[in-house]
Motif scaffolding. Sequence first.
Motif, mmCIF file in Angstrom:
data_model
loop_
_atom_site.group_PDB
_atom_site.id
_atom_site.type_symbol
_atom_site.label_atom_id
_atom_site.label_comp_id
_atom_site.label_asym_id
_atom_site.label_seq_id
_atom_site.Cartn_x
_atom_site.Cartn_y
_atom_site.Cartn_z
ATOM 1 N N ASP A 235 0.823 -1.202 0.000
ATOM 2 C CA ASP A 235 0.000 0.000 0.000
ATOM 3 C C ASP A 235 0.858 1.253 0.000
ATOM 4 O O ASP A 235 0.552 2.245 -0.667
ATOM 5 C CB ASP A 235 -0.925 0.030 1.223
ATOM 6 C CG ASP A 235 -1.964 -1.087 1.169
ATOM 7 O OD1 ASP A 235 -2.149 -1.675 0.089
ATOM 8 O OD2 ASP A 235 -2.568 -1.376 2.230
ATOM 9 N N SER A 236 1.917 1.232 0.788
ATOM 10 C CA SER A 236 2.852 2.360 0.816
ATOM 11 C C SER A 236 4.228 1.764 1.079
ATOM 12 O O SER A 236 4.585 1.509 2.241
ATOM 13 C CB SER A 236 2.471 3.363 1.914
ATOM 14 O OG SER A 236 3.416 4.402 1.984
ATOM 15 N N TYR A 237 4.972 1.573 -0.009
ATOM 16 C CA TYR A 237 6.200 0.792 0.118
ATOM 17 C C TYR A 237 7.181 1.416 1.107
ATOM 18 O O TYR A 237 7.735 0.729 1.965
ATOM 19 C CB TYR A 237 6.861 0.627 -1.254
ATOM 20 C CG TYR A 237 8.078 -0.263 -1.197
ATOM 21 C CD1 TYR A 237 7.942 -1.653 -1.170
ATOM 22 C CD2 TYR A 237 9.371 0.284 -1.142
ATOM 23 C CE1 TYR A 237 9.051 -2.469 -1.097
ATOM 24 C CE2 TYR A 237 10.475 -0.522 -1.061
ATOM 25 C CZ TYR A 237 10.316 -1.910 -1.043
ATOM 26 O OH TYR A 237 11.426 -2.707 -0.962
ATOM 27 N N ALA A 238 7.385 2.735 0.998
ATOM 28 C CA ALA A 238 8.395 3.380 1.836
ATOM 29 C C ALA A 238 7.993 3.319 3.307
ATOM 30 O O ALA A 238 8.748 2.842 4.162
ATOM 31 C CB ALA A 238 8.594 4.835 1.406
ATOM 32 N N ASN B 182 9.552 0.921 6.244
ATOM 33 C CA ASN B 182 10.146 1.549 7.431
ATOM 34 C C ASN B 182 9.524 1.008 8.716
ATOM 35 O O ASN B 182 10.213 0.794 9.728
ATOM 36 C CB ASN B 182 9.974 3.065 7.372
ATOM 37 C CG ASN B 182 10.868 3.697 6.303
ATOM 38 O OD1 ASN B 182 11.879 3.102 5.905
ATOM 39 N ND2 ASN B 182 10.497 4.885 5.848
ATOM 40 N N ALA B 183 8.206 0.814 8.673
ATOM 41 C CA ALA B 183 7.531 0.301 9.868
ATOM 42 C C ALA B 183 7.988 -1.127 10.172
ATOM 43 O O ALA B 183 8.245 -1.481 11.328
ATOM 44 C CB ALA B 183 6.010 0.339 9.656
ATOM 45 N N ILE B 184 8.101 -1.940 9.140
ATOM 46 C CA ILE B 184 8.547 -3.324 9.339
ATOM 47 C C ILE B 184 9.961 -3.352 9.893
ATOM 48 O O ILE B 184 10.282 -4.109 10.820
ATOM 49 C CB ILE B 184 8.455 -4.092 8.008
ATOM 50 C CG1 ILE B 184 6.988 -4.258 7.601
ATOM 51 C CG2 ILE B 184 9.135 -5.464 8.130
ATOM 52 C CD1 ILE B 184 6.798 -4.819 6.200
ATOM 53 N N ILE B 185 10.833 -2.482 9.306
ATOM 54 C CA ILE B 185 12.222 -2.438 9.778
ATOM 55 C C ILE B 185 12.283 -1.969 11.222
ATOM 56 O O ILE B 185 13.034 -2.511 12.049
ATOM 57 C CB ILE B 185 13.052 -1.518 8.866
ATOM 58 C CG1 ILE B 185 13.195 -2.148 7.467
ATOM 59 C CG2 ILE B 185 14.438 -1.261 9.466
ATOM 60 C CD1 ILE B 185 13.808 -1.228 6.437
ATOM 61 N N ALA B 186 11.493 -0.922 11.563
ATOM 62 C CA ALA B 186 11.530 -0.370 12.930
ATOM 63 C C ALA B 186 11.073 -1.400 13.950
ATOM 64 O O ALA B 186 11.698 -1.564 15.020
ATOM 65 C CB ALA B 186 10.645 0.876 13.003
#
Length: 483
Positions: free
Chosen positions: A74-77, A81-85
């Motif tokens: 849906d929103s790659y960036a 970022n959320a997954i990485i955080a």
Amino acid sequence: MADATPADSGGTPRVTAPPDDGSLRIRGGIGGISFQFEELLAGAAALEGLVRQLQSVEVEADAVRHALFPYQSDSYASGSNAIIAVGEAGRDVGRVRSQLQRMGDDVRASHREYEYAEARNSLLLRLGLHGPVYGQAPEPFALPDVRGTVEGWVAMMPGSLAALLGLPAPVAAAVGALQGPTDVRRLVRDASEAPGLGFLKPRPVSIAGQDTFTANVDLSPAGLLRRAGAVGEPGGRIEVIEVDGADRRSWVVIIPGTQLGGAPEGTNPFDLAGIAEALGYDSAWTAAAIRGSLEQAGARPGDQLVAVGYSQGGIHAMNLSKDPALLAEYDLRFVLTAGSPVGGISPGPGVSSLHLEHEQDWVPGADGVVNPDTRGRVTVTLTNPLTVPPPKEFGLGPGHRLENYADGAALVSASRDATLRDSTATLAAVVGTGGVATVTRFSLRREAGPSPRGVPAVPGARPGPGAPSGRVREGSSPRGIRG
């Protein structure tokens, strides 16, 4: 906790014995090794609980990370970022969990090493092994540690006796290991069955008289020990003191050391047979007489109680701490002893104790058992140098003199050591600091029995002030047996 490795140093937590406080060597209490380990193990258990919580957080973080995967498109960036955080946060939690787990493992490993060292030392002692590799054995009666030498001799008696019988050294050592430390209680009981030693068997002890008065009483450890000397001047007496405790009425029982003379032979409960009753029979009859004395003095069920004893009296006092009848009736909170062999006596729950010994006094080591190092049990070994008296005044040695222990008790009260402050505060919380109190002195008498055989009279002994003719005054007779 003394000298523990700081948490941020990266080192394994270690436990150390508390440093000497001047001439006072301290074991047990809140600075003792056992209590430090209790604290460490409690901390390790808390860490393990935290580790389990962090594991749950890790699992939850990973579940959140996986739940974010469908929204990445849906929103790659922002999705990435959320997954990485969330993933980094989970890994940070994992690193903290791993560090805490390692700390807990280090604490438990340190505890296992300590237990292994204690078990090894105990086994070597039972085998009678000494030397540079095992730890050097002290020379017989080498000052300043006479107490420790006698304690070691008594503990290793089974193996020593086997060697005296001519058994080869390995066999004698094996006998000592199999038998374990000397069972002084059993030896005393066996001795009382021997021909001519029937007078050592306990006999009923009753109250023969009492005297009640008011007095200004010093309830510090030094003051209480000095009262043990005063009450021991006439034979067969104990003292029961009623005091206003911190939160309710309290009582102090003062029990003297060994006495010869005064009362008719064999009727003084604190004579040589009193030692046998204390060491071999748990002070059964003397404890019953003390319970009766408390009742006659006016003690009520549930009242707080402190027991104080010097030498033989200290053994009786500690036996009170495990007497089911007394513990069911009264709230025994504290026991104070001086120059007493009490290492083999385990007090009931909630009973604190303070034991004074001197390294030049052999009497506290006569049971062959070291006083346990526990939270509620503090042992203070006095190491101050002593002047050796002339032979005619030597008695049981300069280290066993009551005045020496009273002086040591004064040093204990003045000490800033955390362990000693905690112990003396426990005593003061029960009895207060002193003042005018009601004092009742009871005369106790043992039922007459067979006369001792082979016990020499005490020629030339002069009675102390107020003592009956023939009474050997505690701590002052040239030839009398003291303590």
